[in-house]
Enzyme design. Structure first.
Site, PDB file in Angstrom:
ATOM      1  N   CYS A  65       0.634  -1.039  -0.173  1.00 40.01           N
ATOM      2  CA  CYS A  65      -0.113   0.066   0.014  1.00 40.01           C
ATOM      3  C   CYS A  65       0.922   1.322  -0.158  1.00 40.01           C
ATOM      4  O   CYS A  65       0.328   2.442  -0.296  1.00 40.01           O
ATOM      5  CB  CYS A  65      -0.875  -0.002   1.319  1.00 40.01           C
ATOM      6  SG  CYS A  65      -2.133  -1.230   1.284  1.00 40.01           S
ATOM      7  N   LEU A  66       2.162   1.099   0.382  1.00 36.10           N
ATOM      8  CA  LEU A  66       3.077   2.233   0.392  1.00 36.10           C
ATOM      9  C   LEU A  66       3.099   3.201  -0.805  1.00 36.10           C
ATOM     10  O   LEU A  66       3.118   2.618  -1.760  1.00 36.10           O
ATOM     11  CB  LEU A  66       4.327   1.883   0.923  1.00 36.10           C
ATOM     12  CG  LEU A  66       4.434   1.369   2.472  1.00 36.10           C
ATOM     13  CD1 LEU A  66       5.809   0.722   2.599  1.00 36.10           C
ATOM     14  CD2 LEU A  66       4.330   2.523   3.280  1.00 36.10           C
TER      15      LEU A  66
END
EC number: 2.8.1.-
Lengths: 120, 111, 130, 99
Positions: free
Chosen positions: B110-111
């Site tokens: 998700c980064l």
């Protein structure tokens, strides 16, 4: 989104360096992005899939566990260079996920038939 | 980082509210984190939290959305193994919020 | 044609980051487009503003900074690879309660999703390996 | 749908060179860069390179010059500059890097 597919070729064994982990992170992210990802394990990379790994003492994550998640990420096309497996006496029943042996000619065609090929 | 006191125990959270030490997790901790996320925990939430904790136990990964849906499908059935269902429970982002409440690291994807 | 570049070699123990620089520069000179440059693995150290090589030696950080600023390039440093290796910008340093930071624009910290996106968007993704 | 392969290690990395060479198909090109250009002057892999049919061999001139190999490059390979490297990348459907 376009239907580009990715072939990720790994050549390094686990633990000794960061190649395998960093390449797998690319595979997992690309798959989470919805890209079709095929994985090909060559040279020393077939060791990644060995069930018998126990890296607790060197305080590393277990590649056997991480690799067993590959089908959960829809990475089901997992290939192993037959020549590499033979020299290491690695058989399919020792591995955490189903995989297919491929020869050098198959590998050349796989590279040709994928849109993006990354090798680590 | 900040420290919060939950049941007389000091718990360290990062600035996004994820546990700093995964071993600190307990049900009261999950309840506290849920309040911070403005989520009213129900049985439906708890069973997802259990699924995602088992996922981490087995694979040593915080799942992205797709594998989370798969894991929910295989343990709780097709009705619940849908992103719409998970979005209702964890409206901001099921993979992130469920991981947070379950005490897992933020999913790197998700980064 | 749209290119993206993936750099994986060590910033100071391989030729990779400089080979990628020359290639990127040539892509631009040839009139093609660079969608993104993605620094991964040991190459993330190229983003460190604290790198201070001898005056008469190559300054790989400065080269990339100048090229990126001249051409408004999107140069992304993998955030997971960078944080692990102690390369972070002011926002991340604050988030992780570190006393200092060592990277800044034009280098941007972002996730591996940026690499997947680059693979989708670009006509060619060229890797410069370790 | 041909491929441009690049390789940046000397032929002493036999495992890498074996893998790379066996993955090359007719119509593909192989560009040697960085330490890969040491293959320019070595006989150890000559037989293998010669046995590949319809494969173009290229050497990156900056790396050849840097290593002092200009006078001894193989006759079956073409010296190219960075700009031509870009052109080759465009001519082939993808670039695969062996390192």
């Amino acid at each position: 989104m376009s239907q580009k597919n990715i072939l990720l070729i790994l050549s390094h064994a686990p633990y000794g360096d960061a190649y395998a982990k960093e390449a797998l992170d690319i595979a997992l992210t690309a798959a989470a992005f919805g890209l079709p990802v095929s994985l090909l394990l060559t040279q020393d990379a077939p060791y990644l899939l060995l069930k018998s790994q126990q890296p607790q003492q060197i305080q590393q994550k277990n590649f056997a566990n991480i690799c067993s998640a590959l089908p959960m990420y829809d990475i089901e096309n997992i290939y192993i260079e037959a020549r590499a497996a033979q020299t290491k006496r690695i058989t399919l029943d020792q591995l955490v996920v189903p995989a297919t042996f491929v020869n050098q000619a198959d590998i050349a065609l796989m590279i040709r038939d994928h849109d993006v090929v990354l090798r680590f | 980082m900040r420290q919060v006191i939950i049941n007389n125990t000091s718990i360290a959270l990062d600035d996004e509210g994820y546990l700093l030490h995964l071993g600190d997790w307990s049900t009261p901790v999950a309840e506290y984190l849920a309040i911070e996320e403005k989520i009213q925990l129900t049985d439906a939430h708890w069973e997802i939290i259990e699924v995602i904790r088992n996922f981490y136990q087995q694979y040593e990964l915080s799942p992205a959305m797709r594998p989370l849906v798969k894991a929910v499908t295989s343990t709780l059935g097709k009705e619940k193994g849908k992103s719409i269902y998970l979005m209702k429970l964890f409206p901001e982002s099921p993979a992130k919020q469920a991981a947070k409440l379950a005490g897992l690291p933020k999913p790197t994807n998700c980064l | 044609m749209i290119f993206s570049i993936l750099i994986y070699g060590s910033a100071h123990n391989s030729q990779s980051v400089h080979s990628a620089y020359r290639f990127t520069d040539s892509v631009l000179r040839s009139g093609h487009q660079i969608h993104r440059v993605f620094f991964y693995g040991e190459s993330v150290h190229a983003a460190s503003i604290l790198s201070a090589p001898p005056r008469d030696e190559l300054n790989i950080h400065q080269l990339w900074k100048d090229l990126a600023e001249t051409h408004q390039l999107d140069i992304v440093v993998c955030i997971a690879a960078a944080l692990k290796r102690g390369v972070m910008n002011e926002a991340e340093a604050r988030r992780h309660e570190k006393a200092s930071f060592n990277t800044q624009a034009p280098f941007e910290l972002s996730g591996l999703g940026q690499l997947s996106e680059a693979a989708i968007i670009s006509d060619r993704l060229v890797t410069f390996g370790a | 749908m041909t491929t441009l392969h690049t390789i940046n290690k000397a032929p002493s990395d036999t495992s890498l060179w074996q893998s790379c060479l066996s993955a090359i198909l007719p119509g593909d090109a192989l560009l040697m860069i960085e330490n890969g250009v040491y293959a320019a002057s070595q006989t150890s892999i000559t037989r293998q390179l010669q046995s590949m049919h319809d494969v173009s061999l290229y050497l990156l001139s900056a790396d050849i010059e840097a290593r002092g190999l200009t006078d001894q490059i193989r006759t079956d390979a073409t010296l190219i500059d960075d700009q031509q490297f870009v052109e080759l990348s465009c001519q082939h459907a993808k670039v695969v890097s062996w390192f």
